[in-house]
Design a protein around this motif. Structure first.
Motif, PDB file in Angstrom:
ATOM      1  N   ARG A   9       0.841  -1.212   0.000  1.00  0.00           N
ATOM      2  CA  ARG A   9       0.000   0.000   0.000  1.00  0.00           C
ATOM      3  C   ARG A   9       0.872   1.257   0.000  1.00  0.00           C
ATOM      4  NH1 ARG A   9      -3.089  -3.097   3.469  1.00  0.00           N
ATOM      5  NH2 ARG A   9      -5.060  -3.786   2.536  1.00  0.00           N
ATOM      6  N   GLU A  20      -7.080  -1.342  -4.931  1.00  0.00           N
ATOM      7  CA  GLU A  20      -8.216  -1.772  -4.106  1.00  0.00           C
ATOM      8  C   GLU A  20      -7.750  -2.883  -3.165  1.00  0.00           C
ATOM      9  OE1 GLU A  20     -10.859   0.010  -4.368  1.00  0.00           O
ATOM     10  OE2 GLU A  20     -10.464   0.983  -6.292  1.00  0.00           O
ATOM     11  N   ASP A  21      -8.449  -3.023  -2.031  1.00  0.00           N
ATOM     12  CA  ASP A  21      -8.040  -4.005  -1.023  1.00  0.00           C
ATOM     13  C   ASP A  21      -7.915  -5.416  -1.606  1.00  0.00           C
ATOM     14  OD1 ASP A  21      -7.819  -2.095   0.879  1.00  0.00           O
ATOM     15  OD2 ASP A  21      -9.778  -2.472   1.816  1.00  0.00           O
ATOM     16  N   ASP A  22      -8.851  -5.759  -2.508  1.00  0.00           N
ATOM     17  CA  ASP A  22      -8.821  -7.146  -3.009  1.00  0.00           C
ATOM     18  C   ASP A  22      -7.697  -7.368  -4.035  1.00  0.00           C
ATOM     19  OD1 ASP A  22      -9.875  -5.665  -5.051  1.00  0.00           O
ATOM     20  OD2 ASP A  22     -11.631  -6.936  -5.401  1.00  0.00           O
ATOM     21  N   GLU A  23      -6.996  -6.290  -4.432  1.00  0.00           N
ATOM     22  CA  GLU A  23      -5.874  -6.460  -5.366  1.00  0.00           C
ATOM     23  C   GLU A  23      -4.556  -6.700  -4.630  1.00  0.00           C
ATOM     24  OE1 GLU A  23      -6.063  -3.641  -9.039  1.00  0.00           O
ATOM     25  OE2 GLU A  23      -6.884  -2.518  -7.347  1.00  0.00           O
ATOM     26  N   PRO A  25      -3.390  -8.852  -2.237  1.00  0.00           N
ATOM     27  CA  PRO A  25      -2.734 -10.165  -2.149  1.00  0.00           C
ATOM     28  C   PRO A  25      -2.077 -10.598  -3.472  1.00  0.00           C
ATOM     29  CG  PRO A  25      -4.929 -10.244  -1.167  1.00  0.00           C
ATOM     30  CD  PRO A  25      -4.810  -8.919  -1.839  1.00  0.00           C
ATOM     31  N   ARG A  26      -2.747 -10.329  -4.600  1.00  0.00           N
ATOM     32  CA  ARG A  26      -2.180 -10.727  -5.886  1.00  0.00           C
ATOM     33  C   ARG A  26      -0.902  -9.928  -6.176  1.00  0.00           C
ATOM     34  NH1 ARG A  26      -2.390  -8.436 -10.604  1.00  0.00           N
ATOM     35  NH2 ARG A  26      -3.968  -6.959  -9.875  1.00  0.00           N
TER      36      ARG A  26
END
Lengths: 95, 491
Positions: A9, A20-23, A25-26
């Motif tokens: 971040r 975005e938060d869901d991006e 981990p990838r």
């Protein structure tokens, strides 16, 4: 060295990329994969080696300190997403 | 003979002899683009009307005895070169409908010499990729197909995939391209044609959308070694607008194509013999060595000990430079804008929406390796290793005049094959990236086919500013190989 989510971040913030938060981990997995692979450079002995800068061996030339171009406001602004007169327009910065 | 099947040199002779006009030649290529481009997607923008007008002007000039060295020759221009009044995308959404108010120096040089521009060729976004799959305007199909499965679409390589596919499919007589880690040579090898990255500084970078400024270099893609020599001579030359542009005379590269390799010392680097390399690539390399030996060259075993560190070095240097070059895309001065709550939010939303996944990945890596506390460990370290890689070449060139290697570790692969594995994708450039890091000229020449009937290339690397020897050796390989196979998809 492994990047945690907070570092991802922080780097995205430095790069001015909305993540975005869901991006996270990838990105974390991909970047750690690449950085882990790059890590092998640490095995090279570079003691006393001068770091190369630039791609050629030319010494950067000097030119006379005179105006060579200008007076092209319309060409400069031709691709601007928003303008106000002869200025680029942006959202209000100062309250 | 089909007008689209001329070599560039052959077309110049035909134009000179009046066997064909520039308008006829251009019309034939525009017709070919209309027929084939919907399938292979090699062009992002086709400028048919402007091309015909330029061709008419070229015919007029020839009638008045004022024909330049490329008068009336139809070319594809990689969509990374700014072209005045013609949309330039860099394969990215973020440039939106950017229409440059200026012409890049390389394309200006080509126009000066009378070339006709057919349109803007597809590419990986910001030239970042080895398969042309990262373009915001869709991938490009390789005109070649596997013998046992004609239905599978293969990648043309990247980043100059549109340039290479267009030239291979006979949609243009030649093309401009750029090479930061292999982006001219790898697609040339995958598409069975010739591509040369000249010495860093040979061609001006002014007006080319920047990726990694210390590595980027423009060069031509064409179907013969001589054609690429003719194009490079027009593209090259000193330009005060690029401070890294070399103040050197531009030699007659085409003349060098007709010299003998007799007595030249050809270096063969032990470190390019990879464990996992397909036997066909090794066999082709051995064949190349035998060809040059038969022509009177002397083969010299050499060592380039830091070769294995070249790719990891590249993946620090290139993203670092990219992250700062791409900082200019902020949604304020040109290109797309996504509104935000405030200026920072506008920047972040614009860049998140405008850049694709691979570009974002590289910006993130670059930002990280340049950030406080990591700069020395990554960036300075990489620039030191880069100096060692360059030193390897300097040492080797004491014993040889040119170096022969394979161009790529494999033939063209299927679309989607390596998209989920960035490092596997990066390994495509294992043989090409060293020439970028050390600034040396290097060419890929089509030299044979694999068992699937796909083209394979050999690479010749030369001393800095000695493209002439590269052309001499490249032309000798071309003559010996007699590569005459044609792609399955073609105008």
């Amino acid at each position: 060295m492994s990047l945690d989510a907070a570092t991802i971040r922080r780097v995205a913030n430095l790069a001015r990329l909305r993540v975005e938060d869901d991006e996270v981990p990838r990105l974390q997995a991909e970047l750690n994969g690449i950085l882990g692979w790059i890590e092998q450079l640490q095995a090279v002995d570079t003691t006393g080696v001068e770091a190369m800068s630039g791609g050629g061996d030319a010494i950067l030339p000097l030119r006379p300190d005179v105006v060579t171009d200008g007076g092209q406001a319309e060409a400069v602004l031709a691709n601007a997403p928003d303008r106000a007169g002869v200025f680029f327009a942006v959202p209000k910065v100062v309250e | 003979m089909e007008a689209t099947h001329f070599s560039l040199a052959g077309a110049l002779s035909a134009l000179e002899e009046g066997l064909i006009s520039a308008v006829e030649l251009t019309e034939a290529h525009l017709k070919a683009i209309e027929a084939v481009n919907p399938q292979i997607n090699a062009f992002i923008t086709v400028t048919a009307e402007a091309a015909l007008a330029a061709a008419r002007a070229a015919d007029d000039r020839r009638a008045q005895g004022e024909a330049g060295p490329l008068n009336g020759i139809p070319l594809a221009i990689k969509d990374l070169f700014c072209t005045q009044g013609v949309r330039t995308t860099a394969g990215s959404r973020i440039l939106g409908d950017f229409v440059p108010p200026y012409e890049s120096t390389v394309t200006k040089n080509l126009l000066r010499d009378g070339a006709v521009f057919l349109g803007k060729a597809n590419l990986d976004e910001f030239a970042m990729g080895s398969s042309n799959e990262t373009s915001a305007f869709g991938g490009v199909q390789n005109p070649w197909r596997r013998r046992d499965n004609q239905g599978v679409a293969l990648v043309p390589g990247g980043s100059s995939g549109g340039s290479a596919a267009a030239v291979a499919a006979r949609l243009a007589l030649g093309a401009t391209a750029t090479d930061t880690g292999g982006s001219i040579r790898q697609p040339a090898a995958f598409c069975g044609i010739v591509g040369i990255k000249p010495t860093y500084g040979r061609c001006s970078r002014w007006g080319i959308v920047a990726f990694a400024s210390s590595l980027d270099q423009a060069g031509p893609i064409a179907r013969t070694v001589e054609d690429s020599a003719i194009l490079l001579r027009s593209m090259a030359g000193h330009d005060p607008k690029d401070s890294t542009s070399a103040e050197r005379e531009v030699p007659d590269f085409a003349a060098a194509c007709h010299r003998s390799v007799k007595g030249l010392r050809i270096g063969v680097p032990a470190e390019y013999r990879l464990d996992a390399m397909p036997a066909e690539i090794q066999a082709l390399w051995d064949q190349g060595i035998a060809w040059l030996k038969a022509e009177g060259a002397r083969i010299v075993p050499i060592s380039l000990p830091h070769t294995k560190y070249a790719l990891p070095t590249y993946y620090i240097v290139a993203p670092a430079e990219a992250s700062s070059n791409l900082a200019r895309y902020d949604g304020v001065r040109f290109g797309m804008r996504v509104p935000g709550e405030d200026l920072k939010d506008l920047y972040e939303r614009t860049r998140a929406a405008g850049f694709g996944a691979e570009v974002k990945r590289r910006i993130m890596i670059g930002t990280y390796v340049l950030s406080a506390g990591y700069y020395d460990a990554y960036y300075v370290k990489a620039q030191q290793v880069r100096a060692l890689i360059r030193r390897d070449f300097e040492t080797a060139f004491a014993d040889c005049d040119a170096i022969l290697t394979p161009s790529t570790p494999s033939a063209a692969f299927a679309s989607g094959d390596k998209q989920d594995d960035p490092i596997a994708m990066y390994l495509n450039d294992v043989f090409t990236v060293t020439a970028n890091l050390s600034g040396l000229p290097a060419m890929s020449i089509p030299a044979g086919l694999d068992a699937q009937g796909l083209p394979l290339g050999l690479q010749v690397i030369g001393r800095g500013f000695d493209e002439e020897t590269v052309f001499t050796v490249g032309a000798a390989i071309e003559r010996a190989a007699g590569f005459s196979a044609l792609p399955q998809v073609m105008a």
